[in-house]
Motif scaffolding. Sequence first.
Motif, PDB file in Angstrom:
ATOM      1  N   THR A  33     -15.263   9.086   7.750  1.00 56.16           N
ATOM      2  CA  THR A  33     -15.969  10.008   7.085  1.00 56.16           C
ATOM      3  C   THR A  33     -15.357  10.246   5.322  1.00 56.16           C
ATOM      4  O   THR A  33     -15.973  11.090   5.183  1.00 56.16           O
ATOM      5  CB  THR A  33     -14.830  11.434   8.371  1.00 56.16           C
ATOM      6  OG1 THR A  33     -12.789  10.497   7.701  1.00 56.16           O
ATOM      7  CG2 THR A  33     -14.917  11.541   9.627  1.00 56.16           C
ATOM      8  N   LEU A  90       4.425  20.158   8.517  1.00 59.78           N
ATOM      9  CA  LEU A  90       4.172  19.860   9.066  1.00 59.78           C
ATOM     10  C   LEU A  90       3.435  19.842  10.546  1.00 59.78           C
ATOM     11  O   LEU A  90       3.101  20.547  11.514  1.00 59.78           O
ATOM     12  CB  LEU A  90       2.504  19.192   8.707  1.00 59.78           C
ATOM     13  CG  LEU A  90       1.339  19.945   7.366  1.00 59.78           C
ATOM     14  CD1 LEU A  90       0.529  18.994   6.152  1.00 59.78           C
ATOM     15  CD2 LEU A  90       1.863  21.429   7.202  1.00 59.78           C
ATOM     16  N   VAL A  91       3.989  18.672  11.006  1.00 61.06           N
ATOM     17  CA  VAL A  91       4.549  18.627  12.686  1.00 61.06           C
ATOM     18  C   VAL A  91       4.890  19.702  13.161  1.00 61.06           C
ATOM     19  O   VAL A  91       4.382  19.433  13.961  1.00 61.06           O
ATOM     20  CB  VAL A  91       5.682  17.401  12.461  1.00 61.06           C
ATOM     21  CG1 VAL A  91       5.199  15.905  12.052  1.00 61.06           C
ATOM     22  CG2 VAL A  91       6.400  18.152  11.912  1.00 61.06           C
ATOM     23  N   LEU A 108       1.499  22.074  14.152  1.00 57.58           N
ATOM     24  CA  LEU A 108       0.816  21.371  14.275  1.00 57.58           C
ATOM     25  C   LEU A 108       1.368  21.068  16.217  1.00 57.58           C
ATOM     26  O   LEU A 108       0.171  21.161  17.117  1.00 57.58           O
ATOM     27  CB  LEU A 108       0.579  19.812  14.009  1.00 57.58           C
ATOM     28  CG  LEU A 108      -0.560  18.780  14.023  1.00 57.58           C
ATOM     29  CD1 LEU A 108      -1.496  19.929  14.078  1.00 57.58           C
ATOM     30  CD2 LEU A 108      -0.376  17.920  13.087  1.00 57.58           C
ATOM     31  N   GLN A 122       0.336  24.217  17.871  1.00 57.20           N
ATOM     32  CA  GLN A 122      -0.603  24.411  18.516  1.00 57.20           C
ATOM     33  C   GLN A 122      -1.674  22.852  19.028  1.00 57.20           C
ATOM     34  O   GLN A 122      -2.658  23.569  19.557  1.00 57.20           O
ATOM     35  CB  GLN A 122      -1.769  23.140  16.432  1.00 57.20           C
ATOM     36  CG  GLN A 122      -3.211  24.043  16.942  1.00 57.20           C
ATOM     37  CD  GLN A 122      -3.391  23.772  15.589  1.00 57.20           C
ATOM     38  OE1 GLN A 122      -2.686  23.918  13.934  1.00 57.20           O
ATOM     39  NE2 GLN A 122      -4.879  23.002  15.103  1.00 57.20           N
ATOM     40  N   MET A 123      -0.729  22.080  19.460  1.00 54.92           N
ATOM     41  CA  MET A 123      -1.646  21.436  20.533  1.00 54.92           C
ATOM     42  C   MET A 123      -0.729  21.517  21.621  1.00 54.92           C
ATOM     43  O   MET A 123      -2.070  21.192  22.448  1.00 54.92           O
ATOM     44  CB  MET A 123      -0.732  19.596  19.935  1.00 54.92           C
ATOM     45  CG  MET A 123      -1.691  18.823  18.736  1.00 54.92           C
ATOM     46  SD  MET A 123      -3.479  18.059  19.232  1.00 54.92           S
ATOM     47  CE  MET A 123      -3.619  17.730  18.212  1.00 54.92           C
ATOM     48  N   PHE A 157      -5.531  11.958  22.138  1.00 53.94           N
ATOM     49  CA  PHE A 157      -6.311  12.477  21.398  1.00 53.94           C
ATOM     50  C   PHE A 157      -5.247  13.320  20.289  1.00 53.94           C
ATOM     51  O   PHE A 157      -5.328  13.085  19.131  1.00 53.94           O
ATOM     52  CB  PHE A 157      -6.776  13.657  21.797  1.00 53.94           C
ATOM     53  CG  PHE A 157      -7.394  15.021  20.993  1.00 53.94           C
ATOM     54  CD1 PHE A 157      -8.587  14.309  20.655  1.00 53.94           C
ATOM     55  CD2 PHE A 157      -6.694  16.006  20.929  1.00 53.94           C
ATOM     56  CE1 PHE A 157      -9.258  15.481  19.959  1.00 53.94           C
ATOM     57  CE2 PHE A 157      -6.890  16.493  20.030  1.00 53.94           C
ATOM     58  CZ  PHE A 157      -8.798  16.309  19.675  1.00 53.94           C
ATOM     59  N   ALA A 184      -5.953  12.264  16.595  1.00 56.52           N
ATOM     60  CA  ALA A 184      -6.869  13.198  15.649  1.00 56.52           C
ATOM     61  C   ALA A 184      -6.471  13.447  14.241  1.00 56.52           C
ATOM     62  O   ALA A 184      -6.822  13.907  13.999  1.00 56.52           O
ATOM     63  CB  ALA A 184      -6.483  14.698  16.730  1.00 56.52           C
ATOM     64  N   VAL A 235      -8.084  10.954  11.910  1.00 54.69           N
ATOM     65  CA  VAL A 235      -9.626  10.854  11.828  1.00 54.69           C
ATOM     66  C   VAL A 235      -9.995  11.246  10.315  1.00 54.69           C
ATOM     67  O   VAL A 235     -11.353  10.823   9.832  1.00 54.69           O
ATOM     68  CB  VAL A 235     -10.249  10.999  12.717  1.00 54.69           C
ATOM     69  CG1 VAL A 235      -9.723  10.877  14.569  1.00 54.69           C
ATOM     70  CG2 VAL A 235     -10.339  12.586  12.928  1.00 54.69           C
ATOM     71  N   ALA A 236      -8.886  12.547   9.322  1.00 55.19           N
ATOM     72  CA  ALA A 236      -9.864  12.476   7.969  1.00 55.19           C
ATOM     73  C   ALA A 236      -8.664  12.309   6.864  1.00 55.19           C
ATOM     74  O   ALA A 236      -7.695  13.117   7.713  1.00 55.19           O
ATOM     75  CB  ALA A 236     -10.734  13.041   7.747  1.00 55.19           C
ATOM     76  N   SER A 237      -9.069  11.533   6.320  1.00 58.99           N
ATOM     77  CA  SER A 237      -7.807  11.395   5.222  1.00 58.99           C
ATOM     78  C   SER A 237      -7.985  11.927   4.121  1.00 58.99           C
ATOM     79  O   SER A 237      -8.988  10.804   3.323  1.00 58.99           O
ATOM     80  CB  SER A 237      -6.897  10.637   4.511  1.00 58.99           C
ATOM     81  OG  SER A 237      -6.921   9.860   4.394  1.00 58.99           O
ATOM     82  N   ALA A 238      -7.265  13.063   2.946  1.00 57.69           N
ATOM     83  CA  ALA A 238      -7.770  13.206   1.763  1.00 57.69           C
ATOM     84  C   ALA A 238      -7.377  11.785   0.568  1.00 57.69           C
ATOM     85  O   ALA A 238      -8.686  11.660  -0.073  1.00 57.69           O
ATOM     86  CB  ALA A 238      -7.235  14.381   1.495  1.00 57.69           C
ATOM     87  N   ILE A 240       7.558  12.954  17.771  1.00 56.39           N
ATOM     88  CA  ILE A 240       7.039  14.897  18.147  1.00 56.39           C
ATOM     89  C   ILE A 240       6.049  14.776  19.289  1.00 56.39           C
ATOM     90  O   ILE A 240       6.819  15.979  20.266  1.00 56.39           O
ATOM     91  CB  ILE A 240       7.037  15.344  17.222  1.00 56.39           C
ATOM     92  CG1 ILE A 240       7.736  15.617  16.160  1.00 56.39           C
ATOM     93  CG2 ILE A 240       6.749  16.588  17.434  1.00 56.39           C
ATOM     94  CD1 ILE A 240       8.118  16.445  15.151  1.00 56.39           C
TER      95      ILE A 240
END
Lengths: 321, 290
Positions: B104, B138-139, B142, B145-146, B156, B160, B163-166, B230
């Motif tokens: 990615t 953020l945790v 998140l 949300q999960m 997962f 999740a 899988v992508a990091s700026a 967490i």
Amino acid sequence: MNATQPTLTRGSVDDRDGARPVAPGASRRRRSPRLRTLGWALFFLLPSGVPLLLFTFVPMVSSAWVSLHEWNLISSMTWVGLDNYAHLLTDPNTREVFGHTLLYILGYFPLVYAGGLGLAVVLNRRLAARGFFRAAYFLPVVTSWVVVALVWQWLLNPSNGLVNQILGFLNLPEPGWWTDPSWAMPSVILASAWKDLGFVMVILLAGLQTIPQELYEASRIDGASAWKQFRHVTLPLLSPSTFFVVVISLINGFQVFDQVYVMTGGGPSGASQVVVGQIYELTFRYGRAGEASALSWLLFLVILAVTAVQIRGQRRWVHYA
Amino acid sequence: MPDATVTAVRPEAEPRTGPRRRGFGRAALYAGVIAGAFVMLFPFLWTLVTSITADGNLSGGPTLLVENPTLEAYRTLFDTLPMWRIVANSFGVAVVSTVAQLVTGSMAAYGFARLRFPGRNVIFTLYLATLMVPLQVLVVPLFIQMSRFDLNDTYFALLAPSVASAFGIFLLKQAMESVPRELDEAATIDGASHLRIYATIVLPLVRPALAALTVFAFMSSWNNFLWPLIVIRSPELMTLPLGLSTLHGQFTTEWNVVMAGSVVSILPIAVVYLFAQRHIIAGMAHTGLK
């Protein structure tokens, strides 16, 4: 080659094509290049864009929502509007933790950058056991902060630490390091710079590899000294990597936390408490998640402003091929 | 003496003429590099040494001397925790997220470095913005949300967010920006698509950066603590930092066990680094630039 291209663009541009059917064959040639680039952009960006959107952006927006509430993580949230922000902006604690964070960055960044650059340049030369040295200098990066903190607390121990023994031997003043409010942050800075040297080194080493050797040969033929080569070939061509190091180090610097937490715990008496330390305490210790979110949004705005200035300013000094 | 300074300056331009000075310079260089390496290696060596002591008593300050070395601490470690399972979990998660980030990340980097599309700088800044909010904040959202999708306490959920990091995208974008554009312009004229230029021209040339990202992505997944703490409750999904954190409670004074855990956690990353290092140093031998 042309046969494979449209199938790849189609996934993203398809709907537009569907709305405006054109004779097959002609469509490929007539589709505007801009639209085609847009299709490619979606193709290349979606695999990272979707997870970042779902697992970072959405939580970011949620935390902005939380910042407008009073919330202890357990009972339901109470709407307080901008009260959290108003409170933070008048709280002297806020200015203090931002000040400590800034002090950390001012001390840490020059050390870690100069050190990392020096290491990268030295370890890019032909040396015996070069691989071993590169690995050795990288090892602190992977060592856990718990262990690193223990070692540094011992090295910087005010009464019998190695550093003060050496300073005493040289008849220099022996600071109280992490036990002294005015020396706690310098202690954290020293340990952090030491630990992250290898990180900067690896990025700059990777950057040095992309500089074509031909340029060095050409400048050598022109009679350039080693310093001139460094100044006029290495530094400019390394600037994209340098830009990365500067931006990322500042973003990480503003979010410094782990090392403070394990080395000083923010003390003595709050003298080394940083922004994220405060956020952590507010959330997980005092159950003031709304205020913590508000503080992290203030931090976000500061980091965003600093980064935006750098992105704007890069034209002046970053050399792209 | 004045003569010495003259000859000392000259070798800069003409390295062949001053073998003695050069020899001295190299010796000083080696001395510096070796001393530095010791300073850098010391904490790790100390961790290693403490992990093979019998009692793990730290009161005497760090030392590299050990009488009667023993692997007792490692046995205690493997008896107390389901270490094989834990290491397998950590390894699996780290490998998947590293591979995902390489794919990615390099794709997005190519998009930002090579395509001109409207809003490119804004989108790139938005990508970078994902690095600017502290994880500690953020945790919680998140996690909520999960749980809404009943995904907590799964592989997962563990994977999740990584899988992508700026970070990786930015690193690779900077590397791609220093690949000469003439190379892909030539390929475009030959009719190559962006996918082909990305895969056959740009990717091989940024191999050092890809190798560096491999190390950093693997490391950040391997050391990730807060999010697994967490989101994971089942012992069979536990990753290494979670397992090791339980040691601190149980073995407060038995540092040999804690240090044995540290060694187990450091070695795999060191191995990944050693593998990647060869590629970080791969150099311009294969660029095809003349």
